[in-house]
Structure formats: structure tokens, C-alpha cells
Design a protein around this motif. Structure first.
Motif, PDB file in Angstrom:
ATOM      1  N   ALA A 181       0.830  -1.208   0.000  1.00 42.04           N
ATOM      2  CA  ALA A 181       0.000   0.000   0.000  1.00 42.04           C
ATOM      3  C   ALA A 181       0.866   1.259   0.000  1.00 42.04           C
ATOM      4  CB  ALA A 181      -0.927  -0.009   1.216  1.00 42.04           C
ATOM      5  N   VAL A 182       1.928   1.239   0.810  1.00 41.09           N
ATOM      6  CA  VAL A 182       2.833   2.391   0.862  1.00 41.09           C
ATOM      7  C   VAL A 182       3.521   2.583  -0.485  1.00 41.09           C
ATOM      8  CG1 VAL A 182       4.954   3.282   1.929  1.00 41.09           C
ATOM      9  CG2 VAL A 182       3.169   2.298   3.346  1.00 41.09           C
ATOM     10  N   CYS A 183       4.010   1.494  -1.065  1.00 36.76           N
ATOM     11  CA  CYS A 183       4.668   1.579  -2.386  1.00 36.76           C
ATOM     12  C   CYS A 183       3.688   2.068  -3.431  1.00 36.76           C
ATOM     13  CB  CYS A 183       5.242   0.216  -2.778  1.00 36.76           C
ATOM     14  SG  CYS A 183       6.714  -0.208  -1.839  1.00 36.76           S
ATOM     15  N   GLY A 184       2.486   1.607  -3.379  1.00 28.86           N
ATOM     16  CA  GLY A 184       1.457   2.052  -4.322  1.00 28.86           C
ATOM     17  C   GLY A 184       1.173   3.532  -4.172  1.00 28.86           C
ATOM     18  N   ALA A 185       1.125   3.973  -2.911  1.00 24.33           N
ATOM     19  CA  ALA A 185       0.886   5.395  -2.659  1.00 24.33           C
ATOM     20  C   ALA A 185       2.045   6.240  -3.170  1.00 24.33           C
ATOM     21  CB  ALA A 185       0.669   5.636  -1.170  1.00 24.33           C
ATOM     22  N   LEU A 186       3.282   5.749  -2.964  1.00 21.93           N
ATOM     23  CA  LEU A 186       4.457   6.478  -3.462  1.00 21.93           C
ATOM     24  C   LEU A 186       4.456   6.559  -4.983  1.00 21.93           C
ATOM     25  CD1 LEU A 186       7.339   5.230  -1.126  1.00 21.93           C
ATOM     26  CD2 LEU A 186       6.395   7.524  -1.281  1.00 21.93           C
ATOM     27  N   VAL A 187       4.122   5.458  -5.618  1.00 23.50           N
ATOM     28  CA  VAL A 187       4.067   5.450  -7.079  1.00 23.50           C
ATOM     29  C   VAL A 187       2.978   6.404  -7.566  1.00 23.50           C
ATOM     30  CG1 VAL A 187       3.488   4.019  -9.079  1.00 23.50           C
ATOM     31  CG2 VAL A 187       5.064   3.158  -7.354  1.00 23.50           C
ATOM     32  N   GLY A 188       1.848   6.381  -6.908  1.00 20.30           N
ATOM     33  CA  GLY A 188       0.750   7.279  -7.287  1.00 20.30           C
ATOM     34  C   GLY A 188       1.124   8.737  -7.097  1.00 20.30           C
ATOM     35  N   ALA A 189       1.752   9.023  -5.961  1.00 24.03           N
ATOM     36  CA  ALA A 189       2.169  10.412  -5.679  1.00 24.03           C
ATOM     37  C   ALA A 189       3.236  10.853  -6.670  1.00 24.03           C
ATOM     38  CB  ALA A 189       2.678  10.526  -4.251  1.00 24.03           C
ATOM     39  N   SER A 190       4.185   9.947  -6.979  1.00 23.15           N
ATOM     40  CA  SER A 190       5.238  10.284  -7.954  1.00 23.15           C
ATOM     41  C   SER A 190       4.626  10.554  -9.316  1.00 23.15           C
ATOM     42  CB  SER A 190       6.256   9.147  -8.069  1.00 23.15           C
ATOM     43  OG  SER A 190       6.907   8.952  -6.842  1.00 23.15           O
ATOM     44  N   GLY A 191       3.647   9.759  -9.673  1.00 21.46           N
ATOM     45  CA  GLY A 191       2.965   9.978 -10.958  1.00 21.46           C
ATOM     46  C   GLY A 191       2.248  11.314 -10.994  1.00 21.46           C
ATOM     47  N   ALA A 192       1.615  11.682  -9.906  1.00 25.10           N
ATOM     48  CA  ALA A 192       0.902  12.956  -9.835  1.00 25.10           C
ATOM     49  C   ALA A 192       1.870  14.132  -9.910  1.00 25.10           C
ATOM     50  CB  ALA A 192       0.076  13.024  -8.550  1.00 25.10           C
ATOM     51  N   VAL A 193       2.995  14.005  -9.169  1.00 29.81           N
ATOM     52  CA  VAL A 193       4.010  15.062  -9.207  1.00 29.81           C
ATOM     53  C   VAL A 193       4.602  15.175 -10.611  1.00 29.81           C
ATOM     54  CG1 VAL A 193       6.305  15.731  -8.367  1.00 29.81           C
ATOM     55  CG2 VAL A 193       4.549  15.005  -6.752  1.00 29.81           C
ATOM     56  N   GLY A 194       4.895  14.040 -11.226  1.00 28.48           N
ATOM     57  CA  GLY A 194       5.445  14.045 -12.589  1.00 28.48           C
ATOM     58  C   GLY A 194       4.483  14.649 -13.581  1.00 28.48           C
ATOM     59  N   ALA A 195       3.213  14.315 -13.468  1.00 26.78           N
ATOM     60  CA  ALA A 195       2.206  14.869 -14.377  1.00 26.78           C
ATOM     61  C   ALA A 195       2.066  16.375 -14.175  1.00 26.78           C
ATOM     62  CB  ALA A 195       0.868  14.175 -14.148  1.00 26.78           C
ATOM     63  N   ALA A 196       2.082  16.807 -12.925  1.00 33.65           N
ATOM     64  CA  ALA A 196       1.998  18.246 -12.642  1.00 33.65           C
ATOM     65  C   ALA A 196       3.217  18.979 -13.194  1.00 33.65           C
ATOM     66  CB  ALA A 196       1.876  18.479 -11.137  1.00 33.65           C
ATOM     67  N   TRP A 197       4.390  18.383 -13.022  1.00 34.02           N
ATOM     68  CA  TRP A 197       5.609  19.008 -13.545  1.00 34.02           C
ATOM     69  C   TRP A 197       5.552  19.099 -15.066  1.00 34.02           C
ATOM     70  CZ3 TRP A 197       9.517  17.092 -16.756  1.00 34.02           C
ATOM     71  CH2 TRP A 197      10.628  17.920 -16.871  1.00 34.02           C
ATOM     72  N   ALA A 198       5.131  18.014 -15.741  1.00 37.53           N
ATOM     73  CA  ALA A 198       5.043  18.007 -17.204  1.00 37.53           C
ATOM     74  C   ALA A 198       4.032  19.035 -17.696  1.00 37.53           C
ATOM     75  CB  ALA A 198       4.690  16.606 -17.694  1.00 37.53           C
ATOM     76  N   THR A 199       2.916  19.138 -16.987  1.00 34.56           N
ATOM     77  CA  THR A 199       1.890  20.114 -17.365  1.00 34.56           C
ATOM     78  C   THR A 199       2.407  21.542 -17.200  1.00 34.56           C
ATOM     79  OG1 THR A 199       0.142  18.580 -16.718  1.00 34.56           O
ATOM     80  CG2 THR A 199      -0.455  20.902 -16.877  1.00 34.56           C
ATOM     81  N   SER A 200       3.082  21.818 -16.089  1.00 34.13           N
ATOM     82  CA  SER A 200       3.593  23.175 -15.865  1.00 34.13           C
ATOM     83  C   SER A 200       4.686  23.512 -16.869  1.00 34.13           C
ATOM     84  CB  SER A 200       4.099  23.343 -14.438  1.00 34.13           C
ATOM     85  OG  SER A 200       5.279  22.596 -14.228  1.00 34.13           O
ATOM     86  N   ARG A 201       5.510  22.525 -17.205  1.00 29.03           N
ATOM     87  CA  ARG A 201       6.567  22.748 -18.201  1.00 29.03           C
ATOM     88  C   ARG A 201       5.964  23.056 -19.573  1.00 29.03           C
ATOM     89  NH1 ARG A 201      11.710  23.119 -19.191  1.00 29.03           N
ATOM     90  NH2 ARG A 201      12.697  21.945 -20.859  1.00 29.03           N
ATOM     91  N   ALA A 202       4.925  22.330 -19.940  1.00 32.02           N
ATOM     92  CA  ALA A 202       4.256  22.582 -21.222  1.00 32.02           C
ATOM     93  C   ALA A 202       3.613  23.967 -21.233  1.00 32.02           C
ATOM     94  CB  ALA A 202       3.214  21.498 -21.485  1.00 32.02           C
ATOM     95  N   GLN A 203       3.002  24.345 -20.117  1.00 36.82           N
ATOM     96  CA  GLN A 203       2.407  25.678 -20.037  1.00 36.82           C
ATOM     97  C   GLN A 203       3.475  26.761 -20.110  1.00 36.82           C
ATOM     98  OE1 GLN A 203       0.202  25.502 -16.377  1.00 36.82           O
ATOM     99  NE2 GLN A 203      -1.695  24.842 -17.395  1.00 36.82           N
ATOM    100  N   TRP A 204       4.594  26.545 -19.443  1.00 36.32           N
ATOM    101  CA  TRP A 204       5.685  27.513 -19.454  1.00 36.32           C
ATOM    102  C   TRP A 204       6.216  27.689 -20.882  1.00 36.32           C
ATOM    103  CZ3 TRP A 204      11.084  26.806 -20.246  1.00 36.32           C
ATOM    104  CH2 TRP A 204      11.857  27.917 -19.946  1.00 36.32           C
TER     105      TRP A 204
END
Length: 185
Positions: A7-30
Motif C-alpha cells: 500500500a505504501v509503495c502504491g501510494a508512493l508510485v501514485g504520488a510520484s505519478g501525480a508530481v510528474g504529471a503536474a511538472w510536465a503540465t507546468s513545463r508545457a504551459q511555461w
């Protein structure tokens, strides 16, 4: 414990995916914002150049037309070179010089160099007109001006006018090329 670790690993993977998606989105907007800012800058620069180039072409054409209003043949046509003709020609060169400054600032280098050659031809032309006007004044005062004195001035006037016409044609082509450049090359 294996379920908890999963569960912890799944949460970390999910959080990493969310952070990565947010970073990619902000980079594209920039990048989009940067691209829009660059496009706006190019549009403003193109508008400024268009106005400056148009002004230079207009004044140079007026000067060439003004010079063409007088016959450029030696002889007693010297009497047709009047103070008004010389003053009008000089005033147009002054306006041309002021417009040249805007073109030099707007660039690019090739267009600026061509505009400077146009100005060089204008200076040669107006100095010839001034010399002819001086000879006309001398002739009216003392009546001692000969065709040998007048002929070189008319030759310089023709040469200056020719240099201006050639430089104006080249400037027009280079200015058009500069305005057609969309900044991607």
C-alpha cells in the motif's frame, strides 16, 4: 506487513505519478507562454520595422523625385539651381537622416548597411547641389563661372542620384526579406 508495504509503495508510485504529471503540465504551459511572448515580440518588432522602412523609402523617393525635377545637364541650367531647390533638397536629407536612425536601431544588419549606403548617396547628392548653388551665386555675382567648373558638380550629382537609386532598390529588397522572416530560420 506485505500488504502494508504494498500500500505504501502504491501510494508512493501514485504520488510520484501525480508530481510528474503536474511538472510536465507546468513545463508545457511555461513553454507555451514563452512561445506566445516570443511571437508577440516578433509581431511588435515587425510592425516597428515596417513603419521605419516605409518612412525611409518614402523620404528617399521624395528626395530622388526632388533631384529629378531639375535637368542634370551642364551649361546654363546652372541658373535653374535655386536657393529653394538647394534648401528643399537639404531638408529632405535631414529628414532622411532622422529616419535612418530608426532603421539602424530596428535592424537587421544587412538592412541597416543598405540604408547607410542610401544615406551616403544622399549626402553626395546634396553636397553637389550645394556646390552648384554656390557656383550659381558666384556666376550671378561675378559672372566668371565656366563650364569646366560646373561639369564636375553635375557629374557628382548624377553619380549621387544613381547611387541613391541603386541603394534604394537594394534596401527595398532587403527590407522585404527582413519583414518576411518569421524568426524561425
Amino acid at each position: 506487513m506485505d500488504a502494508g508495504l504494498a500500500a505504501v509503495c502504491g501510494a508512493l508510485v501514485g504520488a510520484s505519478g501525480a508530481v510528474g504529471a503536474a511538472w510536465a503540465t507546468s513545463r508545457a504551459q511555461w513553454k507555451g507562454v514563452r512561445l506566445a511572448a516570443k511571437a508577440e515580440h516578433l509581431r511588435q518588432r515587425r510592425e516597428s520595422r515596417t513603419l521605419n522602412y516605409r518612412a525611409l523609402i518614402s523620404v528617399a523617393t521624395d528626395l530622388i523625385d526632388r533631384i529629378n525635377r531639375q535637368p542634370l545637364v551642364p551649361g546654363w541650367t546652372l541658373l535653374r539651381i535655386t536657393d529653394e531647390y538647394a534648401d528643399e533638397s537639404y531638408e529632405l536629407v535631414k529628414i532622411l537622416r532622422m529616419t535612418l536612425v530608426d532603421v539602424l536601431l530596428a535592424g537587421p544588419k544587412e538592412v541597416s548597411e543598405s540604408a547607410q549606403k542610401l544615406m551616403d548617396g544622399a549626402h553626395l547628392t546634396v553636397s553637389s547641389v550645394a556646390a552648384l548653388n554656390g557656383l550659381r551665386f558666384l556666376h550671378l555675382q561675378e559672372g566668371v563661372v565656366t563650364e569646366e567648373e560646373v561639369a564636375p558638380c553635375f557629374a557628382e550629382l548624377r553619380r549621387g542620384k544613381s547611387e541613391m537609386a541603386t541603394a534604394l532598390a537594394k534596401f527595398s529588397v532587403l527590407a522585404r526579406d527582413a519583414l518576411d522572416n518569421d524568426g524561425t530560420s
